[in-house]
Enzyme design. Structure first.
Site, PDB file in Angstrom:
ATOM      1  N   PRO A   1      52.209 -48.969 -38.310  1.00 46.05           N
ATOM      2  CA  PRO A   1      51.879 -48.288 -39.566  1.00 46.05           C
ATOM      3  C   PRO A   1      51.694 -46.781 -39.419  1.00 46.05           C
ATOM      4  O   PRO A   1      51.089 -46.309 -38.453  1.00 46.05           O
ATOM      5  CB  PRO A   1      50.580 -48.956 -40.021  1.00 46.05           C
ATOM      6  N   ASN A   2      52.226 -46.088 -40.390  1.00 41.15           N
ATOM      7  CA  ASN A   2      52.103 -44.632 -40.555  1.00 41.15           C
ATOM      8  C   ASN A   2      52.935 -43.818 -39.564  1.00 41.15           C
ATOM      9  O   ASN A   2      52.994 -42.590 -39.657  1.00 41.15           O
ATOM     10  CB  ASN A   2      50.626 -44.186 -40.491  1.00 41.15           C
TER      11      ASN A   2
ATOM     12  N   ASN B   1      54.141 -49.126 -30.144  1.00 42.35           N
ATOM     13  CA  ASN B   1      53.028 -48.330 -30.659  1.00 42.35           C
ATOM     14  C   ASN B   1      52.601 -49.009 -31.944  1.00 42.35           C
ATOM     15  O   ASN B   1      53.237 -48.861 -32.987  1.00 42.35           O
ATOM     16  CB  ASN B   1      53.448 -46.879 -30.926  1.00 42.35           C
TER      17      ASN B   1
ATOM     18  N   HIS C   1      50.682 -44.958 -26.963  1.00 38.62           N
ATOM     19  CA  HIS C   1      50.069 -44.109 -27.989  1.00 38.62           C
ATOM     20  C   HIS C   1      50.469 -42.666 -27.741  1.00 38.62           C
ATOM     21  O   HIS C   1      50.503 -42.213 -26.588  1.00 38.62           O
ATOM     22  CB  HIS C   1      48.546 -44.231 -27.974  1.00 38.62           C
TER      23      HIS C   1
ATOM     24  N   ARG D   1      38.992 -46.106 -31.537  1.00 45.16           N
ATOM     25  CA  ARG D   1      40.369 -46.060 -31.028  1.00 45.16           C
ATOM     26  C   ARG D   1      40.448 -46.422 -29.538  1.00 45.16           C
ATOM     27  O   ARG D   1      41.521 -46.655 -29.007  1.00 45.16           O
ATOM     28  CB  ARG D   1      40.994 -44.681 -31.278  1.00 45.16           C
TER      29      ARG D   1
ATOM     30  N   TYR E   1      49.787 -35.413 -33.811  1.00 44.45           N
ATOM     31  CA  TYR E   1      51.014 -36.150 -33.498  1.00 44.45           C
ATOM     32  C   TYR E   1      52.258 -35.281 -33.347  1.00 44.45           C
ATOM     33  O   TYR E   1      53.346 -35.805 -33.066  1.00 44.45           O
ATOM     34  CB  TYR E   1      51.254 -37.217 -34.576  1.00 44.45           C
TER      35      TYR E   1
ATOM     36  N   HIS F   1      43.933 -51.595 -32.830  1.00 43.29           N
ATOM     37  CA  HIS F   1      42.477 -51.714 -32.727  1.00 43.29           C
ATOM     38  C   HIS F   1      41.925 -52.899 -33.510  1.00 43.29           C
ATOM     39  O   HIS F   1      40.732 -53.180 -33.443  1.00 43.29           O
ATOM     40  CB  HIS F   1      41.831 -50.412 -33.226  1.00 43.29           C
TER      41      HIS F   1
ATOM     42  N   ALA G   1      47.285 -48.194 -35.902  1.00 42.66           N
ATOM     43  CA  ALA G   1      45.909 -48.660 -36.089  1.00 42.66           C
ATOM     44  C   ALA G   1      45.761 -50.167 -35.887  1.00 42.66           C
ATOM     45  O   ALA G   1      44.652 -50.649 -35.599  1.00 42.66           O
ATOM     46  CB  ALA G   1      45.410 -48.261 -37.481  1.00 42.66           C
TER      47      ALA G   1
ATOM     48  N   ARG H   1      39.317 -39.651 -28.890  1.00 40.85           N
ATOM     49  CA  ARG H   1      39.215 -39.553 -30.348  1.00 40.85           C
ATOM     50  C   ARG H   1      38.058 -40.420 -30.862  1.00 40.85           C
ATOM     51  O   ARG H   1      37.077 -40.591 -30.158  1.00 40.85           O
ATOM     52  CB  ARG H   1      40.562 -39.949 -30.957  1.00 40.85           C
TER      53      ARG H   1
ATOM     54  N   SER I   1      48.766 -40.028 -29.011  1.00 39.98           N
ATOM     55  CA  SER I   1      47.515 -39.297 -28.741  1.00 39.98           C
ATOM     56  C   SER I   1      46.732 -40.008 -27.636  1.00 39.98           C
ATOM     57  O   SER I   1      46.981 -41.183 -27.334  1.00 39.98           O
ATOM     58  CB  SER I   1      46.668 -39.226 -30.011  1.00 39.98           C
TER      59      SER I   1
ATOM     60  N   GLU J   1      52.181 -51.003 -24.157  1.00 39.30           N
ATOM     61  CA  GLU J   1      51.432 -50.395 -25.264  1.00 39.30           C
ATOM     62  C   GLU J   1      51.503 -48.876 -25.129  1.00 39.30           C
ATOM     63  O   GLU J   1      51.216 -48.335 -24.059  1.00 39.30           O
ATOM     64  CB  GLU J   1      49.968 -50.851 -25.210  1.00 39.30           C
TER      65      GLU J   1
ATOM     66  N   ARG K   1      52.777 -36.100 -40.652  1.00 42.34           N
ATOM     67  CA  ARG K   1      51.408 -36.571 -40.639  1.00 42.34           C
ATOM     68  C   ARG K   1      50.587 -35.847 -39.554  1.00 42.34           C
ATOM     69  O   ARG K   1      51.060 -35.739 -38.414  1.00 42.34           O
ATOM     70  CB  ARG K   1      51.484 -38.062 -40.360  1.00 42.34           C
TER      71      ARG K   1
HETATM   72  C1  DQA Z   1      48.260 -43.988 -32.387  1.00 42.35           C
HETATM   73  C2  DQA Z   1      46.743 -43.973 -32.243  1.00 42.35           C
HETATM   74  C3  DQA Z   1      46.097 -44.894 -33.268  1.00 42.35           C
HETATM   75  O1  DQA Z   1      44.692 -44.876 -33.121  1.00 42.35           O
HETATM   76  C4  DQA Z   1      46.449 -44.437 -34.668  1.00 42.35           C
HETATM   77  O2  DQA Z   1      45.897 -45.335 -35.622  1.00 42.35           O
HETATM   78  C5  DQA Z   1      47.895 -44.251 -34.863  1.00 42.35           C
HETATM   79  C6  DQA Z   1      48.686 -43.642 -33.803  1.00 42.35           C
HETATM   80  C7  DQA Z   1      48.937 -42.967 -31.436  1.00 42.35           C
HETATM   81  O3  DQA Z   1      50.135 -43.079 -31.242  1.00 42.35           O
HETATM   82  O4  DQA Z   1      48.275 -42.049 -30.934  1.00 42.35           O
HETATM   83  O5  DQA Z   1      48.432 -44.527 -35.941  1.00 42.35           O
HETATM   84  O6  DQA Z   1      48.740 -45.272 -32.040  1.00 42.35           O
END
Ligand code: DQA
Length: 143
Positions: free
Chosen positions: A9-10, A71, A97, A108, A22, A77, A74, A104, A99, A95, A17
């Protein structure tokens, strides 16, 4: 070797964003460069904002492909179901990420999928995906 990158998501909004977290590059742009760099491998990309669709995609490739780079955004978590999907398939999952999730918000640092993954790479910007491919190649070479 067949690899699939799955973004949750996102992550369709990369480049738009929260640029300070990011970065400014869209995933599509980064992915084109990655495919050129690893042109001797097959690397596909899938993105969804829907938890069940991510699970379906893991099921679709999880018995045939050589590696999945996930990835989960969210859902990392929160999603027991994604963790169960990873545990259910044979294909190794890394897995990823963008960031450094440990620097953070406290929530997270918690991952519901990490225990079922081969390993985790976090905090290297979009380069995290490339590092995950390198980790998969080296893992598969050792088998
Ligand atoms: C993320 C870190 C997650 O906590 C966050 O919700 C994301 C991006 C990252 O790639 O740093 O959507 O997975």
């Amino acid at each position: 070797m067949n690899f699939l990158i799955i973004n949750g998501p996102n992550l369709n909004l990369l480049g738009v964003r929260e640029k300070s977290v990011y970065g400014e590059v869209s995933f599509e742009t980064y992915f084109q460069d990655l495919k050129i760099e690893y042109s001797k491998f097959s690397i596909e990309y899938y993105q969804s904002n829907v938890e069940g669709e991510l699970i379906n995609e893991i099921h679709r490739v999880g018995f045939d492909y050589d590696g999945i780079i996930l990835n989960a955004g969210a859902y990392t978590h929160t999603s027991i179901a994604l963790g169960d999907a990873i545990a259910a398939v044979n294909t190794p999952v890394i897995e990823v990420h963008i960031s450094n999730v440990h620097k953070r918000d406290y929530f997270r640092s918690k991952t519901m999928i990490g225990k079922d993954c081969l390993g985790t790479i976090a905090g290297f910007g979009l380069n995290s995906y490339k590092l995950a491919i390198e980790a998969l190649i080296s893992h598969l070479d050792k088998r």
